[in-house]
Scaffold this motif. Structure first.
Motif, PDB file in Angstrom:
ATOM      1  N   GLU A  45       0.824  -1.203   0.000  1.00 17.13           N
ATOM      2  CA  GLU A  45       0.000   0.000   0.000  1.00 17.13           C
ATOM      3  C   GLU A  45       0.864   1.262   0.000  1.00 17.13           C
ATOM      4  O   GLU A  45       0.676   2.196   0.777  1.00 17.13           O
ATOM      5  N   ALA A  46       1.821   1.262  -0.909  1.00 14.96           N
ATOM      6  CA  ALA A  46       2.747   2.390  -1.040  1.00 14.96           C
ATOM      7  C   ALA A  46       3.068   2.532  -2.527  1.00 14.96           C
ATOM      8  O   ALA A  46       3.756   1.686  -3.099  1.00 14.96           O
ATOM      9  N   ASP A  47       2.593   3.562  -3.166  1.00 15.89           N
ATOM     10  CA  ASP A  47       2.684   3.728  -4.616  1.00 15.89           C
ATOM     11  C   ASP A  47       3.964   4.434  -5.029  1.00 15.89           C
ATOM     12  O   ASP A  47       4.640   5.090  -4.233  1.00 15.89           O
ATOM     13  N   ASN A  48       4.271   4.280  -6.338  1.00 17.79           N
ATOM     14  CA  ASN A  48       5.293   5.110  -7.008  1.00 17.79           C
ATOM     15  C   ASN A  48       6.692   4.910  -6.442  1.00 17.79           C
ATOM     16  O   ASN A  48       7.496   5.855  -6.402  1.00 17.79           O
ATOM     17  N   THR A  82       2.289  -5.473  -2.816  1.00 13.35           N
ATOM     18  CA  THR A  82       0.926  -5.746  -2.380  1.00 13.35           C
ATOM     19  C   THR A  82       0.116  -4.453  -2.386  1.00 13.35           C
ATOM     20  O   THR A  82       0.480  -3.485  -1.702  1.00 13.35           O
ATOM     21  N   ASN A  83      -0.962  -4.428  -3.155  1.00 16.96           N
ATOM     22  CA  ASN A  83      -1.865  -3.269  -3.176  1.00 16.96           C
ATOM     23  C   ASN A  83      -1.096  -1.962  -3.380  1.00 16.96           C
ATOM     24  O   ASN A  83      -1.357  -0.956  -2.729  1.00 16.96           O
ATOM     25  N   ALA A  84      -0.146  -2.002  -4.282  1.00 17.91           N
ATOM     26  CA  ALA A  84       0.705  -0.831  -4.542  1.00 17.91           C
ATOM     27  C   ALA A  84       0.732  -0.563  -6.039  1.00 17.91           C
ATOM     28  O   ALA A  84       0.884  -1.488  -6.846  1.00 17.91           O
ATOM     29  N   ASP A  85       0.616   0.697  -6.422  1.00 17.77           N
ATOM     30  CA  ASP A  85       0.540   1.072  -7.825  1.00 17.77           C
ATOM     31  C   ASP A  85       1.842   1.725  -8.293  1.00 17.77           C
ATOM     32  O   ASP A  85       2.573   2.334  -7.511  1.00 17.77           O
ATOM     33  N   ASN A  86       2.088   1.579  -9.583  1.00 16.38           N
ATOM     34  CA  ASN A  86       3.184   2.301 -10.256  1.00 16.38           C
ATOM     35  C   ASN A  86       4.536   1.985  -9.631  1.00 16.38           C
ATOM     36  O   ASN A  86       5.335   2.885  -9.345  1.00 16.38           O
ATOM     37  N   VAL A 101       6.593 -11.457  -6.249  1.00 14.45           N
ATOM     38  CA  VAL A 101       5.153 -11.671  -6.250  1.00 14.45           C
ATOM     39  C   VAL A 101       4.468 -10.311  -6.271  1.00 14.45           C
ATOM     40  O   VAL A 101       4.838  -9.400  -5.521  1.00 14.45           O
ATOM     41  N   VAL A 102       3.490 -10.177  -7.177  1.00 19.40           N
ATOM     42  CA  VAL A 102       2.679  -8.967  -7.278  1.00 19.40           C
ATOM     43  C   VAL A 102       1.250  -9.391  -6.974  1.00 19.40           C
ATOM     44  O   VAL A 102       0.717 -10.288  -7.643  1.00 19.40           O
ATOM     45  N   GLU A 103       0.617  -8.760  -5.991  1.00 17.37           N
ATOM     46  CA  GLU A 103      -0.644  -9.300  -5.495  1.00 17.37           C
ATOM     47  C   GLU A 103      -1.605  -8.184  -5.107  1.00 17.37           C
ATOM     48  O   GLU A 103      -1.297  -6.988  -5.190  1.00 17.37           O
ATOM     49  N   GLY A 104      -2.793  -8.633  -4.646  1.00 23.12           N
ATOM     50  CA  GLY A 104      -3.821  -7.679  -4.250  1.00 23.12           C
ATOM     51  C   GLY A 104      -4.371  -6.951  -5.461  1.00 23.12           C
ATOM     52  O   GLY A 104      -4.583  -7.526  -6.531  1.00 23.12           O
ATOM     53  N   ASN A 105      -4.595  -5.660  -5.318  1.00 27.88           N
ATOM     54  CA  ASN A 105      -5.110  -4.847  -6.428  1.00 27.88           C
ATOM     55  C   ASN A 105      -4.037  -3.943  -7.020  1.00 27.88           C
ATOM     56  O   ASN A 105      -4.331  -2.877  -7.563  1.00 27.88           O
ATOM     57  N   SER A 106      -2.796  -4.379  -6.932  1.00 21.04           N
ATOM     58  CA  SER A 106      -1.687  -3.581  -7.469  1.00 21.04           C
ATOM     59  C   SER A 106      -1.900  -3.269  -8.948  1.00 21.04           C
ATOM     60  O   SER A 106      -2.311  -4.127  -9.735  1.00 21.04           O
ATOM     61  N   THR A 107      -1.589  -2.047  -9.322  1.00 26.32           N
ATOM     62  CA  THR A 107      -1.797  -1.576 -10.688  1.00 26.32           C
ATOM     63  C   THR A 107      -0.494  -1.011 -11.245  1.00 26.32           C
ATOM     64  O   THR A 107       0.252  -0.330 -10.545  1.00 26.32           O
TER      65      THR A 107
END
Length: 948
Positions: free
Chosen positions: A295-298, A328-332, A358-364
């Motif tokens: 839960e930490a983007d960019n 996990t649940n992290a974008d970009n 591993v890339v998981e959750g709703n990561s975009t």
């Protein structure tokens, strides 16, 4: 600037450190505390907070030569704090060259900006190896602070020079709690001063949390590092390996090496070794993941720039107990030019305990790699190289070396190169090399959807010119995976790889299995190389559609005005080019090419409601097109061309025999769809000796010379079901079966023959094909059985419970096991019969399905017992005989798995849909066997049954 000197090791009073801090706090402006003593200052209470700009400089201690000589032992009192009071602040302060140990809180707490911490041992005593940990974090950087430097950024030599050792603390090594714009470089975090011994912090090596942003962990200097020979993708510089000079060693910690969470954004890792020893070539793992981003983007992990050679300041994230990197649940998230699972030297496997990434959750929008030189090496990991799961979307793997060292040899991941189960869609696997893995190269399963695979090399070397096989298949699409796209056009997505190349794998190039549906395959090559006719065939065949897979499209018609052809190409494979062996419908093979395969060009086995249109089949060893139990009237077969195929252009054979043998058109011959062993046995008891063989009209094969008859009371299928106690299965004990032989027979349609001792041919009066057994009856009642000892039993049961009856005439205590296998090959977990580990894998498979029966569960001597087997109605099964319940002496119904390839199982045919199998429990080539095949007699009842 005032200079206050520490002249003794006392807790307090004149000349003490405490007094120096008190004096500095009272003095306006920047101050320095220097030392003219060495040793340990053992405190009796907490030191005063530092509230003014102050350099506490341990490097001034007499004899200082780069390592701390003064320790501050807080004796379970609170640690050192840089803060502010009444408008005065300690911003700009420095902590240099000290050992900070044994505090009841953090070793160092920072509540202001611009603090420099260099050359210290924090949590470790003056010897650099003895843990005297602080009970909180080693260093805590507080909320809304920034511009700190933890470590150094350069050395006189331009190479790595150690700054801080931050180890042995009960919390995190370094904790950024809302702190931004900091630099952390050239530290050992979780190890001793040598970087060889684990002195882990109790939580994470580095925790970046509570919105901490724009922090740089490591640095971008190369020090001349050039660890791989990138060939045409490099600048020609020689291979040189040095530790990236600005990176950190983050190893041995109890939790993760680095954890970034709670909306902490725009942080960068570069040049760090995470989970290894100091040189990056052996494991000193963190207990959790190497790097976890939650839960930490960019955020970014970088190892080079576009204009440099690959990997010049890479992160090496290897040897950790969990994943190398978890998102996990992290974008970009950007991941460029790192090693995950291998050593820094590009030659040593340093496995992570789970996946490489591993890339998981709703990561975009996770970007793994990019144009050369930005790709990553993800190899040598215990599970998969990469796993993409849950609802991940926008993931791209670009120029990944998955299962091999960069531009080099195999470094296998223990399972698949990349495993995708994500339902998020819009995920891409592009311009990668997924080769050398224990399992499959690429595996889409679960409900994976919206994945594009193009263009990639899977099973061959980086440049597609030599084999680098995956142990399983090249690409597998299984489960309910749907609406995935395999292939593309070079004029739309230009690449150094012209098209998908799935070659040289142990299994098939591409498998579509289970209920996978609505997937499309175009412009992909299965077997061979790119530019030349290289013999890089897949071990079992080109493309297999199996299970209940439906509505999949392979190939397509060319589009007017578009130079690229959508066809799939299967060439040089050991097996057939394209195989339809599915109960699913709506699959289409359109305008594809099968060439120089050792089996058929195209084979349909038990297939109905599928389409073959506009395909070419050239110079294959088998038929151009082979239809087994796949009536043309039930399939669409139009405008297909076959040229110079060895056995002919089209074969249509009715009847189902496990995909290998089939009753051919006519009554006197049967067909083999693959080259296989045949067991030939004389089964009559009429006397005399005869020679038996097969002919395909061109050549005649003598399989059994001067064969003696069976004993009069030898076991027959009729005896199994007889109620006559004077002539039933029990009376067959010690009555040898007729002479037998095992010989390899090529693909084709064969007619049995027999001749007497004078060379006279006997007329063939009938041929009955049941299961995988063809019984030929000749004039005078002479009979021979041609059976496939290298196969299993395909049950095709209507229900899930198969009636099994076991009869026993063995004095030995024998167990049984039934194990699921590949329909066509008998493979278990990618292992073929006869390969090392096959019998153990078969037994494990049987155990997993609770299909192992010990000798104690089976009937006593001359006894009979019934069982209900929980078999999959659509699956193929092999059988193990377990003498004395011992897997180490087991025999398989697949004779290729047995010592000397001996056939210990004999199919006797069927009556009323019941398949009868006799088993000999002593090797028939040992000279000790009575060859009566009645030690255990199995009867399987089914509506439509295959054979052994």
């Amino acid at each position: 600037m005032a200079n206050f000197t520490v002249a003794n090791l006392n807790d307090s009073g004149a000349g003490s450190l405490r007094q120096a801090i008190l004096d500095a706090n009272l003095n306006p402006g920047a101050d320095v505390i220097s030392f003219n003593v060495t040793g340990s200052i053992n405190l009796l209470s907490a030191l005063p907070d530092i509230i003014g700009e102050l350099a506490i400089d341990g490097t001034t201690a007499p004899g200082f030569n780069g390592i701390p000589l003064v320790a501050i032992n807080f004796n379970n009192n609170p640690g050192l704090k840089f803060t502010s009071l009444n408008g005065n602040g300690s911003a700009g302060s420095q902590l240099l060259g000290l050992s900070i140990v044994n505090s009841s809180t953090n070793g160092v707490t920072v509540e202001v900006d611009n603090i420099t911490i260099q050359g210290n041992y924090i949590g470790v005593d003056l010897d650099g190896q003895t843990v005297r940990g602080n009970r909180g974090d080693g260093i805590f950087l507080g909320s809304q602070t920034g511009q700190h430097l933890i470590g150094t950024t350069s050395s006189a030599s331009g190479q790595f020079q150690l700054s801080n050792v931050i180890s042995g603390n009960l919390g995190n090594g370094i904790h950024l709690a809302g702190s931004s714009n900091n630099r952390i470089s050239m530290n050992y975090i979780g190890t001793d001063v040598t970087g060889q011994i684990k002195l882990g912090n109790g939580l994470n090596g580095i925790l970046v949390t509570q919105g901490s942003s724009n922090n740089l962990i490591g640095g971008f200097e190369t020090g001349g590092n050039n660890p791989v020979n990138a060939g045409p993708f490099g600048d020609g510089s020689p291979v040189v390996f040095v530790v990236p000079p600005q990176g950190n060693l983050i190893s041995g910690n109890t939790g993760n090496g680095v954890l970034i969470d709670q909306q902490s954004e725009s942080n960068t890792l570069a040049g760090n070794f995470i989970g290894t020893v100091a040189n990056g070539n052996s494991a000193l793992g963190n207990g959790g993941d190497g790097v976890a981003i939650n839960e930490a983007d960019n955020n970014s992990l970088l190892g080079t720039t576009f204009v440099q050679n690959p990997f010049v300041f890479y992160n090496v994230i290897s040897g950790n107990g969990g994943n190398g990197l978890r998102v996990t649940n992290a974008d970009n998230i950007t991941i460029h030019a790192n090693f995950l699972g291998v050593g820094a030297n590009n030659a040593t496997i340093v496995s992570n305990g789970l996946n490489g990434l591993v890339v998981e959750g709703n990561s975009t929008n996770t970007t793994l790699g990019g144009v050369i030189p930005l790709g990553n090496v993800i190899a040598g990991n215990t599970l998969n190289g990469v796993e993409v799961k849950d609802e991940v979307t926008g993931f791209i793997s670009f120029n990944t070396f998955g299962g091999l060292f960069a531009f080099s040899t195999a470094a296998p991941n223990g399972q698949d190169g990349i495993l995708v189960t994500s339902t998020g869609g819009n995920n891409t696997i592009r311009t990668n090399v997924f080769s050398g893995n224990i399992g499959n190269g690429i595996h889409l399963t679960g409900n994976a959807t919206g994945v594009t695979i193009d263009p990639n090399v899977v099973g061959a070397s980086t440049f597609g010119n030599s084999p680098l096989p995956n142990g399983g298949h090249g690409v597998v699409i299984s489960g309910n995976a749907n609406n995935n796209f395999i292939g593309g056009f070079e004029n739309q997505t230009p690449s150094v790889i012209p098209r998908n190349l799935f070659s040289a794998n142990g299994g098939y190039g591409l498998v579509i299995a289970d209920q996978a549906h609505n997937n499309t395959v175009i412009n992909s090559q299965l077997g061979g190389g790119f530019e030349t006719d290289l013999p890089l065939g897949n071990g079992l065949g080109g493309l297999l559609i199996t299970g209940q897979a439906f509505n999949n499209i392979i190939g397509g018609f060319p589009t007017s005005g578009v130079s690229d052809d959508p066809q799939a190409i299967a060439k040089n494979n050991n097996g057939s080019g394209f195989i339809l062996n599915t109960t699913g419908t709506g699959n289409q093979l359109i305008s594809n090419l099968a060439q120089n395969n050792s089996g058929a060009g195209f084979a349909a086995i038990g297939s109905n409601g599928n389409t073959l249109v506009g395909n070419e089949s050239l110079t294959n060893d088998g038929y151009g097109y082979s239809f087994l139990n796949s009536p043309l009237v039930d399939n669409t077969f139009n405008d297909n061309q076959g040229i110079n195929n060895n056995l002919g252009e089209t074969q249509v054979a009715n009847g189902w025999i496990n995909g290998l043998a089939s009753q051919a058109v006519g009554v006197n011959s049967f067909s083999l769809t693959e080259t296989t062993d045949l067991t030939v046995a004389r089964t009559d008891s009429t006397g005399g000796t005869f020679t038996f063989g097969l002919t395909n009209g061109i050549i005649s094969l003598t399989l059994l010379n001067d064969a003696q008859a069976s004993s009069t009371n030898a076991l027959t299928v009729e005896k199994v079901y007889s109620d006559d106690t004077s002539n039933n299965w029990i009376t067959s004990e010690g009555q040898a079966f007729g002479a037998t032989a095992v010989q390899s027979v090529d693909t084709g349609t064969w007619t049995p023959f027999a001749q007497d001792s004078d060379g006279n041919q006997l007329a063939l009066t009938s041929l009955l094909v049941e299961g995988n057994n063809a019984t030929a009856t000749f004039v005078g009642g002479v009979t021979a059985s041609f059976s496939l000892p290298n196969t299993g039993t395909n049950t095709n049961f209507v229900g899930q419970s198969a009636p099994l009856t076991v009869r026993r005439l063995a004095g030995n205590e024998n167990g049984l096991a039934f194990y699921r296998t590949d329909d066509l090959t008998g493979a278990v977990n990618g292992l073929l019969p006869g390969q090392s580990g096959y019998l153990a894998a078969a037994f494990a498979q049987a155990q997993n399905e609770s299909l192992v029966f010990s000798a104690a569960q089976l009937p006593a001597f001359q006894g009979t017992q019934g069982f209900a087997l929980g078999l999959d109605a659509t699956a193929n099964y092999g059988i193990l005989l377990l003498p004395q319940d011992n897997i180490n002496t087991a025999f398989s119904s697949y004779s290729a798995a047995n010592p000397g390839r001996v056939a210990q199982f004999q199919t006797f045919g069927s009556i009323g849909g019941r398949l009868t199998i006799g088993i000999e429990d002593i090797a028939v080539n040992s000279g000790l066997s009575d060859r009566d095949y009645n030690d255990l007699i199995l009867t399987l009842a089914a509506g439509n049954i295959g054979g052994i």
